[in-house]
Scaffold this motif. Structure first.
Motif, PDB file in Angstrom:
ATOM      1  N   VAL A 192      -0.025  -0.640  -9.210  1.00 51.49           N
ATOM      2  CA  VAL A 192       0.005  -1.089  -7.814  1.00 51.49           C
ATOM      3  C   VAL A 192      -1.137  -0.502  -7.004  1.00 51.49           C
ATOM      4  CG1 VAL A 192       2.472  -1.534  -7.743  1.00 51.49           C
ATOM      5  CG2 VAL A 192       1.607   0.708  -7.100  1.00 51.49           C
ATOM      6  N   PRO A 202      -4.968   0.076  -7.156  1.00 49.69           N
ATOM      7  CA  PRO A 202      -6.200  -0.128  -7.923  1.00 49.69           C
ATOM      8  C   PRO A 202      -7.115   1.088  -7.910  1.00 49.69           C
ATOM      9  CG  PRO A 202      -6.099  -1.559  -5.994  1.00 49.69           C
ATOM     10  CD  PRO A 202      -4.780  -0.915  -6.117  1.00 49.69           C
ATOM     11  N   ARG A 203      -6.995   1.930  -6.874  1.00 45.12           N
ATOM     12  CA  ARG A 203      -7.844   3.111  -6.784  1.00 45.12           C
ATOM     13  C   ARG A 203      -7.552   4.065  -7.945  1.00 45.12           C
ATOM     14  NH1 ARG A 203     -10.178   4.552  -1.385  1.00 45.12           N
ATOM     15  NH2 ARG A 203      -9.127   2.831  -0.415  1.00 45.12           N
ATOM     16  N   PRO A 242       0.816  -1.226   0.000  1.00 48.18           N
ATOM     17  CA  PRO A 242       0.000   0.000   0.000  1.00 48.18           C
ATOM     18  C   PRO A 242       0.847   1.274   0.000  1.00 48.18           C
ATOM     19  CG  PRO A 242      -0.818  -1.546   1.644  1.00 48.18           C
ATOM     20  CD  PRO A 242       0.514  -2.058   1.188  1.00 48.18           C
ATOM     21  N   ARG A 289      -6.342   3.215 -10.759  1.00 49.99           N
ATOM     22  CA  ARG A 289      -6.716   2.569 -11.999  1.00 49.99           C
ATOM     23  C   ARG A 289      -8.170   2.819 -12.350  1.00 49.99           C
ATOM     24  NH1 ARG A 289      -5.601  -3.529 -11.591  1.00 49.99           N
ATOM     25  NH2 ARG A 289      -4.603  -2.620  -9.806  1.00 49.99           N
ATOM     26  N   SER A 290      -9.020   2.807 -11.328  1.00 50.67           N
ATOM     27  CA  SER A 290     -10.451   2.873 -11.618  1.00 50.67           C
ATOM     28  C   SER A 290     -10.920   4.303 -11.792  1.00 50.67           C
ATOM     29  CB  SER A 290     -11.227   2.191 -10.498  1.00 50.67           C
ATOM     30  OG  SER A 290     -10.977   2.852  -9.285  1.00 50.67           O
TER      31      SER A 290
END
Lengths: 563, 316
Positions: B309, B311-312, B236, B314-315
């Protein structure tokens, strides 16, 4: 002796009858704390006692509630019941027995064979307690691989079974998603599935539903009851909410300043509780059912309303659906309007539009009969002072690097031409007195104040500008119950004395009931119900209002104290 | 797919930035046609010679046309001919770029595991003497300018111990061990200058996620220490670490100018300084564009790595 592979070897005692409020003595004790004392070690090596000689027994299949306010040591106690201590916590004495083993004497590698296997843990705020960088599947798989040596199809089946157990829709797809793609309630379900993954005997839950909506909270409580019934798991449930524990727990222990001041069956503690502190906690908790409605505001009807909103629509940029969908409202001088709704209902967006922090996409907002500019930057200074906003969390709304004096001087200089330069201190003292704080706090920083004191400073800051309209956004939800009551009383008095019109937004029905003359219930950006507070609460017409009211665990009135 | 769209937008932005940068480079390095001609031909020239030179090179065309032609040549890989050396700029710059890239890659390859390892170690010992000692060393190293670090290394390993060459010119004509030896001191000084910053950022990011609720959840699920550290503390924290590494790489590309000059390392940094001192405009332009393109490429790669790394991101 601990056998990670066969967790229930210690459960050799016969199980006599169902767990619950009847005959608890025949049900085996799974965990027992004896004279547990804990201290925090400060930077200078000084020990600060936080838990004093706590003794508690946890029986199979029961929910044991631990209630107390922040700083009472309830969370520290719950964590210690797993043998876990934060690095700065020292054990002063006592033991935590799990099947004859004292967890406090085990080293961390041994504890790792117990954590997640025999005792599961559910933290407050699942959004922070789940790993943001790992898919749900990977997070669920870790303890299953470690403790149960599951792999391949067996692992996958168990993951799906767990998510199904907590009623998460479409478990297969959920495994491939990340925690932030779920709602708060769903995240807490996932956290519970994670804690239950290896079928532990004990579940330790630290404020698991705090911060969730009332209806979500109720659904999580239902899930927990079902888990206890079907799997006979024993639960330690830490909460500040006595009403919730009364509805959920079999037994309740009341903690104050690190000591257990009272323990017993939930009903006994709540209805016949003998300890003054328990009674104080109960008296402080706002209720929906009891009378004492706020007295109607004087002359509310005839005069021009302070605030009048017509067909206000607010759409967040990029969002298709408006979050506020055509709302009308009026607030008169001295009147308090409560707005109830769950997160996502649009209540805070509406408040932001009135405050001028966000421009409405349609509709009009009038203040004192004049149309308000949509954005605060376009409003005259005078109007800015006359509309004041108080936020939910004083920790983030007060500048940590400013003293109380400088926090309060600023609005006085900006909005109070009647106070001459150099005379601010006298005005600050008057304000501190008005919010019932001692003068001595004037040169303190927010970090040196308690949560309630900080919120009082935030209220004083709002009143420093002599507002005509006060906008309150969930201002009590970050506070302890006893502090909440005092803040509500203060706000009520100040609003009455100064003839301020107030819009009070909250998801806490009892708080609105205690404060508001009239109430609006919002859902999906629309008003589903509106009326006088008493009518809305006693005779709700909309099914949604009824569902909201049913989801709240109201405390029964306390009986007269025993002598 | 959302991710693909985000990447496409980022690439389009990178191309725009590159275009703007080329305009600035061209504007900043173009002087008047007469100056260019005088600079190329020397003082003793007649007006006829100057005019012929200007006409031959097309220097009398409007500036926009000249820019377009220059950019067109550049895109096709034709960096032009240096008016100073008379050599093909591309043949001159490319081998040096290769040397610099090897230098940066070696530095990164060593810096990443070392910085991450030290940062994890420090985060696990926050406030203890090991952490405080390493932390104060990183402060000192960050404060030292690269030429001081470079000189100190030369004095110790070159002059006093005679272990390593202090001059990397050998790269031009040698191969095998002696060529690699030429890399050691430049790589070491780049490491000492850039890694401390990465270590400090990584330490605080990992420290924060070590004390985050999700890490306690993992500990209380009985997961092993190694797993908790890798997946719940470091992963994270990867976004700030990657961003710092990217900044560091950008630094490595520009800080390389000083270091290459300290060690006489035959890279583009040294060539840039030479070209500036000889007013070799074509070479300066080429190196400026190449370095700028590298900055932009690194930022782009870092953005994409951060999205992978986290995902937040990415979306969004």
């Amino acid at each position: 002796m601990i056998h990670p592979a066969s967790p229930r070897t210690d459960m050799s005692m016969p199980i006599a009858g169902p767990a619950g409020r009847n005959g608890p003595d025949t049900i085996p004790v799974v965990l027992s704390m004896r004279d547990l004392s804990l201290s925090y070690e400060g930077a200078d090596g000084e020990l600060n006692p936080v838990v004093h000689e706590v003794s508690l027994d946890l029986r199979r299949g029961e929910i044991l509630g631990i209630v107390g306010e922040s700083g009472s040591g309830k969370s520290t106690t719950a964590l210690a019941s797993m043998g876990y201590r934060s690095p700065n916590v020292r054990v002063g004495g006592g033991e935590v027995l799990l099947g004859g083993t004292n967890l406090l004497t085990l080293d961390v590698p041994r504890l790792r064979t117990i954590w997640g296997r025999r005792i599961g843990f559910v933290a407050q705020q699942a959004s922070l307690a789940l790993n943001p960088s790992l898919r749900i599947g990977a997070q669920l798989a870790a303890p299953l691989k470690k403790h149960m040596a599951l792999a391949g199809k067996a692992l996958h089946d168990r993951q799906v079974e767990l998510l199904r157990m907590v009623d998460l829709p479409d478990p297969e797809a959920a495994l491939r998603r990340y925690s932030f793609q779920f709602s708060g309630g769903q995240q807490q379900r996932i956290a519970i599935a994670l804690a239950m993954s290896c079928d532990p005997e004990i579940l330790v839950m630290d404020e698991p539903t705090t911060g969730l909506d009332a209806t979500t909270q109720a659904r999580i409580s239902d899930l927990l009851r079902a888990l206890v019934r079907e799997r006979k798991v024993a639960v330690i449930y830490v909460s500040h909410d006595l009403g919730l524990l009364h509805a959920l727990a079999d037994r309740i222990a009341v903690m104050l300043d690190g000591r257990i001041v009272e323990t017993g069956a939930a009903d006994d503690v709540v209805v016949r509780g003998g300890h003054p502190y328990t009674r104080a906690l109960m008296a402080a908790a706002p209720r929906i059912g009891t009378a004492n409605l706020p007295t109607p505001a004087a002359g509310a009807s005839d005069a021009l309303p302070v605030l009048r909103a017509r067909a206000v629509v607010c759409t967040h940029p990029g969002a298709g659906e408006p979050s506020v969908h055509g709302i009308d409202l009026e607030v008169a001088r001295g009147e308090t309007l409560g707005i109830i709704g769950e997160s996502g209902s649009g209540k805070s967006t509406l408040l932001r539009a009135i405050a001028g922090l966000m421009a409405p996409t349609a509709g009009s907002i009038d203040f004192q009969g004049d149309k308000l500019a949509p954005l605060v930057s376009k409003r005259p200074v005078r109007t800015r002072g006359e509309i004041q906003l108080i936020f939910q969390n004083p920790d983030s709304s007060l500048n940590p690097r400013q003293t109380v004096r400088s926090i309060l001087t600023r609005p006085i200089r900006l909005f109070r031409p009647d106070v001459r330069r150099g005379d601010e201190t006298a005005e600050i003292r008057r304000l501190l007195a008005a919010v019932r704080l001692p003068d001595s706090l004037i040169d303190r920083f927010p970090s040196e104040l308690s949560g309630g004191q900080k919120q009082r400073i935030a209220i004083a800051r709002a009143f420093a500008a002599r507002p005509l309209l006060l906008l309150c956004d969930e201002i009590t939800s970050a506070l302890d119950v006893s502090v909440q009551a005092a803040i509500l009383d203060l706000l009520k008095d100040l609003a009455r004395e100064n003839g301020v019109a107030t819009v009070f937004v909250s998801h806490d029905l009892a708080v609105v009931r205690a404060l508001a003359h009239s109430t609006i219930v919002m859902r999906h950006g629309r008003v589903v119900e509106r009326g006088e507070t008493g009518a809305v609460f006693t005779d709700p017409r909309d099914p949604y209002t009824r569902a909201l009211l049913e989801a709240v665990h109201d405390l029964p009135p306390a009986e007269a104290p025993h002598v | 797919m959302v991710f693909a769209r985000v990447i496409a937008i980022k690439i389009a932005w990178a191309a725009m930035t590159l275009l703007v940068m080329s305009i600035i480079t061209f504007a900043a390095t173009s002087s008047s046609p007469v100056d260019v001609a005088r600079n190329a031909l020397g003082r003793e020239v007649t007006n006829e010679q100057l005019e012929r030179f200007i006409a031959d090179r097309g220097l009398n065309r409007p500036v926009v046309v000249r820019y377009a032609a220059w950019l067109g040549d550049f895109v096709r890989g034709d960096f032009g001919t240096s008016t100073v050396t008379g050599r093909n700029v591309r043949d001159d710059v490319m081998p040096r770029l290769g040397n610099t890239l090897v230098l940066a890659a070696l530095t990164l390859a060593i810096s990443l595991p070392v910085s991450l390892g030290l940062a994890v170690y420090m985060a696990l010992h926050v406030g203890r003497w090991q952490d405080l000692m390493l932390l104060s060393s990183t402060t000192v190293l960050t404060a030292l300018p690269e030429f001081v670090t470079g000189m100190a290394l030369i004095l110790v390993f070159g002059v006093a111990l005679h272990w390593l060459p202090i001059d990397s010119t050998a790269l031009n004509f040698q191969s095998g061990w002696s060529a690699w030896a030429s890399y050691v001191l430049p790589v070491l000084s780049m490491l000492l200058v850039s890694a401390p910053y990465t270590i400090r950022i990584a330490r605080s990011a990992i420290r924060e996620s070590l004390s985050a609720p999700h890490t306690r959840t993992a500990v209380l699920a009985g997961l092993s220490r190694r797993r908790v550290v890798a997946l719940y503390a470091v992963l994270p924290a990867a976004v700030p670490i990657i961003n710092t590494l990217a900044l560091n790489l950008v630094y490595l590309i520009s800080g390389v100018v000083v270091i290459e000059n300290v060690f006489s390392f035959p890279g583009i940094g040294r060539r840039l300084v030479e070209a500036i001192t000889t007013s070799d405009i074509e070479t300066v332009q080429a190196i400026a564009i190449v370095m700028g393109a590298m900055f932009i490429a690194i930022t782009l790669i870092a953005d994409m790595a951060a999205a992978i790394v986290n995902p937040r991101l990415r979306s969004k």
